[in-house]
Structure formats: C-alpha cells, structure tokens
Design a protein around this motif. Structure first.
Motif, PDB file in Angstrom:
ATOM      1  N   ALA A  19      60.092  28.640  55.624  1.00  0.00           N
ATOM      2  CA  ALA A  19      60.647  29.947  55.260  1.00  0.00           C
ATOM      3  C   ALA A  19      59.622  30.893  54.666  1.00  0.00           C
ATOM      4  O   ALA A  19      59.956  31.754  53.872  1.00  0.00           O
ATOM      5  N   ASN A  20      58.359  30.707  55.007  1.00  0.00           N
ATOM      6  CA  ASN A  20      57.357  31.667  54.569  1.00  0.00           C
ATOM      7  C   ASN A  20      57.241  32.762  55.628  1.00  0.00           C
ATOM      8  O   ASN A  20      57.155  32.443  56.812  1.00  0.00           O
ATOM      9  N   PRO A  21      57.279  34.042  55.222  1.00  0.00           N
ATOM     10  CA  PRO A  21      57.241  35.093  56.251  1.00  0.00           C
ATOM     11  C   PRO A  21      55.987  35.038  57.114  1.00  0.00           C
ATOM     12  O   PRO A  21      56.040  35.350  58.302  1.00  0.00           O
ATOM     13  N   TYR A  22      54.857  34.614  56.526  1.00  0.00           N
ATOM     14  CA  TYR A  22      53.625  34.557  57.320  1.00  0.00           C
ATOM     15  C   TYR A  22      53.726  33.491  58.411  1.00  0.00           C
ATOM     16  O   TYR A  22      53.155  33.639  59.483  1.00  0.00           O
TER      17      TYR A  22
ATOM     18  N   ILE B  24      55.752  34.998  61.246  1.00  0.00           N
ATOM     19  CA  ILE B  24      54.940  35.957  62.009  1.00  0.00           C
ATOM     20  C   ILE B  24      53.948  35.203  62.892  1.00  0.00           C
ATOM     21  O   ILE B  24      53.787  35.510  64.074  1.00  0.00           O
TER      22      ILE B  24
ATOM     23  N   GLU C 166      44.650  38.126  58.409  1.00  0.00           N
ATOM     24  CA  GLU C 166      45.804  38.989  58.620  1.00  0.00           C
ATOM     25  C   GLU C 166      47.077  38.364  58.069  1.00  0.00           C
ATOM     26  O   GLU C 166      47.807  38.983  57.326  1.00  0.00           O
ATOM     27  N   ILE C 167      47.330  37.114  58.481  1.00  0.00           N
ATOM     28  CA  ILE C 167      48.587  36.492  58.074  1.00  0.00           C
ATOM     29  C   ILE C 167      48.323  35.176  57.358  1.00  0.00           C
ATOM     30  O   ILE C 167      49.148  34.266  57.408  1.00  0.00           O
ATOM     31  N   SER C 168      47.186  35.072  56.680  1.00  0.00           N
ATOM     32  CA  SER C 168      46.919  33.928  55.819  1.00  0.00           C
ATOM     33  C   SER C 168      47.051  32.597  56.565  1.00  0.00           C
ATOM     34  O   SER C 168      47.700  31.676  56.086  1.00  0.00           O
TER      35      SER C 168
ATOM     36  N   GLU D 191      52.075  26.844  54.902  1.00  0.00           N
ATOM     37  CA  GLU D 191      52.906  26.007  54.034  1.00  0.00           C
ATOM     38  C   GLU D 191      52.460  24.550  54.014  1.00  0.00           C
ATOM     39  O   GLU D 191      53.036  23.737  53.307  1.00  0.00           O
TER      40      GLU D 191
END
Lengths: 313, 377
Positions: A118-121, A124, A203-205, A211
C-alpha cells in the motif's frame, strides 16, 4: 537421459541465479569504470544477498509474502523451459507459446505483493512496469511468431538445434530483422536505462522495491537477477544459436559437451549483457510515455516488417 | 498506512498525496516537496523547508566580526566562496577597509573557481535526477580536481575561509597559476565528451525541453535571478549590472537562452562554466603584484562604527545579498541573507511543478538550482 533431466532441473535455476547476480556485479563495476570510479567488487551482490537473508524484516501480510514467492517461482519455472546450453530439462516439452505466458508471472507476482504494501510509490512503479510491458510485449510476440513460422516449430529446443546446423538466426536472412527488433527492445525487457522507469530511484524511490527489506529484498533481488538472465537467455537461444559454436566446430558428446555448451552459452549471455550495460551507461532515463512511444514505433515496426517478410518467403 | 491520504474528487479522478523528500532517493539536500498528483500529473506542489534550519542569522549576532566567517561559509555547502565574499564585502563597507588590487584579482579567481566547482556539483545533481550517473561521475571527478586546488591554496577543501576583510588570507603558492591552468585545460579537454554524451544527447533534449517553463514576467515578479532569469533571455548578472571585485576590468559575456525551460537553464549553466574558465585565464594574465591584504585592527578589539549596509553579488545560483548592521560594537547587530534558492525553491518551484509529470520533479527542482541549506539558513 533421465539423469541429465534431473541434473538440468537442479542446475538450470542455480546457473540462472548465479549468472544473474554475477552479471549485476560486473555491470556495477563496468558502469563505475565508465564514471571514473573504482566500483564495488564483482561479488558484492552475492555478499549483499547473504547479508539480507540473515535479516528479519516486517511483513505486510500473506499476499505480500506469497506474491513475491510466486514471482520468483514463475521465473524459476521459466528457466526450466529455456535451454541453458545443453541443459534443457523441460524445453523439449514446452514451447515458445508457454514462455509468453510464463514471462508475465514475474511482474504479476511482484504487483500482487507490492500492492499489499500500500505504498503509493509501489503502485506507481507497478503501473509503470505493466505499461512498459505493454510496450514491448507486442513486439516480442511478433518476434516469436516470426521465429516460429521460420523454423516451423514452437519448440525452442528445436530452434536452437536448427541453428547449430544451419547457422545463427541473427546472421541469416530474413530472421536478422526480428533479431534487430529484439535487440532494440532488450533494454526494456531487462529494465535497464533508458527504460528503468519502473524502478527509477530518483523519481519514485525504487518503485516496487520500496517496501521490501531483508529477506524480501533478497528474494526480489534474486528475481531481478533471474529475469535479467531470462531476457538475455531467450535472445541467445533464439538468435545467437544457444550452445552452438560458429564455424564447423562441434561440441563433444557426453558430460564434457554439456559443460562446454553451458560455458559457450554463458559467454554469449555475458556479451549481450555487456552491450546493454553500455547502452544503459550512455543514456538518461526516459519518461514512461516516451518509452512506450519509442517501443511502439521503430521496434514494433521492424518486428512487423520482419514477420511479414518471414511469412511471405 | 497513515502517510497516504486519498481524496475522492468524484468519478474516477483520484488525488494522491506523495512526499518527495526528505526520505526519498531522488531528493538532493534536506528538503521536501508535498505533491498532489492525479495519475501522472502534479496538480499542486508544496515546498516544505526547515529541515536544515540552523539559525545562522541569530548566531551571527553573538559572535565577533571575524568569528562569523566559519558560520557564513556554512550557509551554502556547495559554494561557500560567494558567502565569504558577500560577508567580507559588507564588513569592509561598514569598517571602511580597502582591498589592494592583487587581493581583488585573487578573490575573483577564487570566486570563479568556486563557481565552476558549484556548477559541476549542480551538473552531478542534475544528471543524477535524470538517471544519468555517467556524466555526474565525471563532473564530480572534475570538481574534486578544483577542490584539490582549494586545499593547496587555503588548507580546506570545502569550507575554505579564504576571503578575509581587507583581502585574502595568503598569497598564491609557488606554481599555483600553472597548476590551475593545467586543471582547467584538463576539464576543457573533456568539454566535447560532455557535449556528446549529455548536452547534445537526444534523450536529454526530450527530457528537458519544454519542462518546468518559467516566463520572464513570472521570474521577475517572484524574485527569480541567476539562471532562471538568464534562461528567459534577460542579460541580468550582478557582475555586469553592479560590478564588484575586478569584473569590470576584464572582458566577458553573459550567456543567455530564450525558452525559460529546464533545458535552457542547464545550457546557461554549461555556458557559464566555459565563460568562467576563460575569465580565470584573463584574470591570471592581468594579475598585478603587490600585497594581497590590507592590515585590519586586532580582531579581538575590532569595533566597527555604527551603520548598515546591503551588499549583493552573483553567486552560482543567482543574486546573493546580505544586509548587515552594526551598532558600533564588536559583533554584528543584525545580519540577514537574501539567498537565491529562497524564491527559487519556495515560490517558483511550486509554480513550475504544477501540471508537470511526477517524473520531472527532481529534474525541475535541480534545474532551478534549489539548494536546501541556503533556504533554511
């Protein structure tokens, strides 16, 4: 023959994993030299992996665990269907059509597992990964269709055997055209620059990996190494003649022949991988829409032309 | 998880709140941007400074005029030279101290060297945000060569504390001029490689053209200076507008571009580096003899007459200003910095990010040359 099959089932995934990890280490060293750095030792990914397996990370639930395992398992099964040199435990039974299905299990398992975090990155990153696969899957399918219709078989083992008798596909008309298309989409399949949009750290880690820690990170690294190996192994098998040596040389029969075949195959894998590392070191990252736009223009066009020519001749 | 807040906006359009920094691999510096994104597009961006606030302006009021030098150079990590220069010029203005000609020339040489080092650092940061570590690695190597020169000249690699009220701390060492020229030649020889791999790379053009456009009006209204303004075609450089040091005694150009996007800003930085290298050669050619500093009174008993001053100069990021007031004592009464990253990182960045892709967050931030320590101070 049965002994050979069992040996293949045991050794193919091990060779795949070790080659994937060593190639990652070698790539880090190569890129470091391009950047005028010393770089880490080639064994560094293996050392990292051993350390990570001794850590106890938090889990985000059952789907988080099993998704990752499913992803790794999918890749291991895929390796069994690919000839690794002359080690080809299941490749006589399975075919290229099966591979097109199995190749998607890795990213899907990762998506299942990452979605649970459930991490937004992560979401994405996964959506980028799926968009990117949409970009190259069409071309890959066109290429596989060309190969299948040229050799009149869906068995990858027969494709390699035919090449060891008639010369490599990449240097024979008309398969050179789909071969070029495969070379163009190979960086996208491997997820190296300029197509590393899915895991873009800046950009998105690192996207799907964000996670993961400890054992999970280790498993995802294993999966990453293995899927890199698969992308190149498929190319080497289809276009660079798998275990075959150029010219009139032939490998001896027996265990020695199998061993030499694996070495020849791995040398080819390393060569193709180093080409991709060079590409990756000399380009910045594309945006995901630019990447898909590129993948659907030249590679798809060349793949389509290749298929038309192959089926017309 | 608590960190994600999802706001339903009717229908399928869903707004996500993302945190770009301070814990993010793409963030360079102690800074954070809160992004409200819909799909891949940034709807709203909010810059959050304050992760590196050290209270330098207040601390400076408690230390003597000389003791403040180790503080001011730490306001900006990547180019401490301009900080030393702005503070020591302000002190000289208040105390009425003059600088000998040789001191002025050496100051300018030192400032241009730190400008190149800062731009190379910026190039590293920028290429890294595009995922292009190769050029970043080269830039860092070349910056290191300049830091070696600083080590020889001043004893320090990053925080040099070389500029001093009344001049510079010491004269150039024996053979320093030749070694500096060798280093500059070494960097200059690599310019074609830089061009081929990065500045003329088609993928760089595709990533940077038309991204993060800041118009001239917008930049002027919100306090934009430096590359932000020069990338819109305006020849605005404090070294030309209000010359300090010996910048009016040598011949040099202000590089500009027209489009105001990330590409223009990075190309202005590239051209500036080349212009700085040329300027250093010209400064060495004209370097006069004589002392490098005028004696100042005993620093422990140095009372500066009552008064206030505002000094500005062109740092690598834009206009850097310092307001300094003295009440006639041994310490500053009040100090206030006008740092270029403050408007660039807080107002202009928020405006430039709106409507762009989240892939370009770092791209736009570094092209605006946002340096977090400078914002927080």
């Amino acid at each position: 023959m049965v002994g050979m099959k069992i040996a293949g089932i045991i050794f193919s995934p091990i060779i795949g994993v070790i080659t994937g990890l060593l190639l990652t280490g070698a790539a880090r060293k190569m890129v470091a030299r391009v950047e005028w750095r010393y770089g880490p030792p080639i064994l560094q990914p293996v050392i990292d992996l051993i350390k990570l397996f001794f850590q106890r990370p938090p889990s985000h639930g059952k789907t988080f665990d099993y998704g990752l395992i499913a992803s790794l398992a999918g890749s291991i099964v895929l390796v069994l269907f690919l000839p690794v040199g002359r080690l080809c435990p299941l490749s006589e039974g399975g075919g290229l059509l099966l591979i097109t299905y199995l190749i998607l299990i890795g990213p899907l398992g990762m998506a299942l597992s990452g979605g649970e975090g459930a991490n937004p990155y992560v979401s994405i990153g996964i959506s980028r990964k799926l968009i990117l696969s949409l970009g190259y899957e069409v071309t890959l399918l066109l290429i596989l269709l060309s190969v299948m219709s040229e050799y009149d078989t869906i068995s990858i083992f027969n494709v390699v055997r035919a090449q060891s008798e008639n010369g490599w596909s990449l240097f024979s008309w008309p398969l050179v055209i789909p071969g070029l298309a495969y070379l163009l989409i190979l960086p996208a399949i491997l997820g190296v620059k300029p197509f590393d949009v899915a895991s873009a750290p800046q950009e998105i880690s690192s996207g799907p990996h964000v996670e993961y820690g400890g054992k999970y990170l280790a498993l995802s690294k294993l999966e990453g190494g293995l899927s890199e190996f698969i992308g190149i192994a498929l190319f080497v098998n289809l276009f660079l003649g798998g275990w075959s040596i150029p010219g009139s040389l032939h490998l001896p029969a027996g265990v020695l022949g199998v061993f030499l075949g694996v070495l020849v195959f791995l040398a080819k894998v390393a060569f193709v991988f180093s080409l991709n590392v060079t590409v990756s070191a000399s380009f910045p990252r594309l945006r995901v829409e630019q990447a898909v736009k590129y993948l659907w223009s030249w590679p798809a066009f060349i793949g389509l032309v290749g298929l038309i020519i192959v089926s017309a001749l | 998880m608590e960190i994600i807040s999802e706001k339903k906006k009717g229908g399928s359009s869903r707004e996500l709140e993302l945190y770009f920094g301070p814990q993010h691999l793409g963030m360079i510096g102690n800074f954070s941007i809160t992004l409200n994104v819909r799909g891949d597009r940034i709807v709203r961006a909010e810059a959050n400074p304050g992760y590196l606030h050290r209270g330098f302006e207040k601390l400076m009021e408690g230390r003597s005029w000389i003791q403040n030098f180790p503080l001011v150079c730490r306001v900006n990590v990547i180019e401490p030279g301009s900080m030393e220069m702005v503070y020591s010029t302000a002190v000289e203005n208040l105390a009425g101290v003059k600088v000998p000609p040789r001191g002025k020339y050496i100051r300018c040489i030192y400032l241009e060297l730190s400008r190149i080092a800062s731009h190379l650092f910026g190039l590293w940061a920028y290429s890294k945000t595009l995922g292009f570590e190769t050029v970043g690695g080269w830039a860092m190597y070349h910056r290191d060569l300049i830091l070696d020169l600083f080590e020889e000249l001043t004893g320090g690699r990053v925080y040099n504390i070389y500029i001093w009220p009344g001049g510079v701390r010491r004269d150039l060492p024996e053979g320093f001029e030749e070694r500096t020229k060798d280093v500059l030649h070494e960097i200059g020889e690599k310019v074609p490689d830089y061009n081929q791999t990065f500045f003329e790379n088609r993928l760089f053009h595709e990533r940077a053209r038309g991204v993060g456009v800041v118009s001239r009006e917008e930049a002027m209204n919100t306090g934009g200076t430096g590359q932000v303004l020069r990338a819109t075609g305006l020849e605005y450089d404090i070294r030309k507008v209000e010359p300090y040091g010996v910048y009016d005694e040598i011949d040099w150009d202000v590089p500009t571009r027209e489009d105001g996007d990330a590409y223009s800003r990075i190309m202005v930085v590239r051209d500036e580096m080349i212009e700085s290298v040329h300027a250093i050669f010209k400064l060495f050619d004209k370097l006069p003899g004589g002392p490098v500093y005028n004696k100042i009174p005993n620093p422990f008993k140095w009372n500066i007459p009552e008064g206030e001053t505002y000094v500005r100069l062109e740092s690598s990021r834009g206009e850097l200003g310092l307001y300094l007031a003295s009440d006639g004592g041994r310490k500053p009464y009040r100090a206030h910095f006008r740092t270029p990253s403050y408007p660039h990182g807080l107002t202009i960045l928020e405006k430039a990010l709106a409507g762009e892709s989240i892939s370009d967050t770092g791209n736009i931030m570094i092209s605006l040359y946002v340096t977090a320590p400078e914002i927080d101070r």
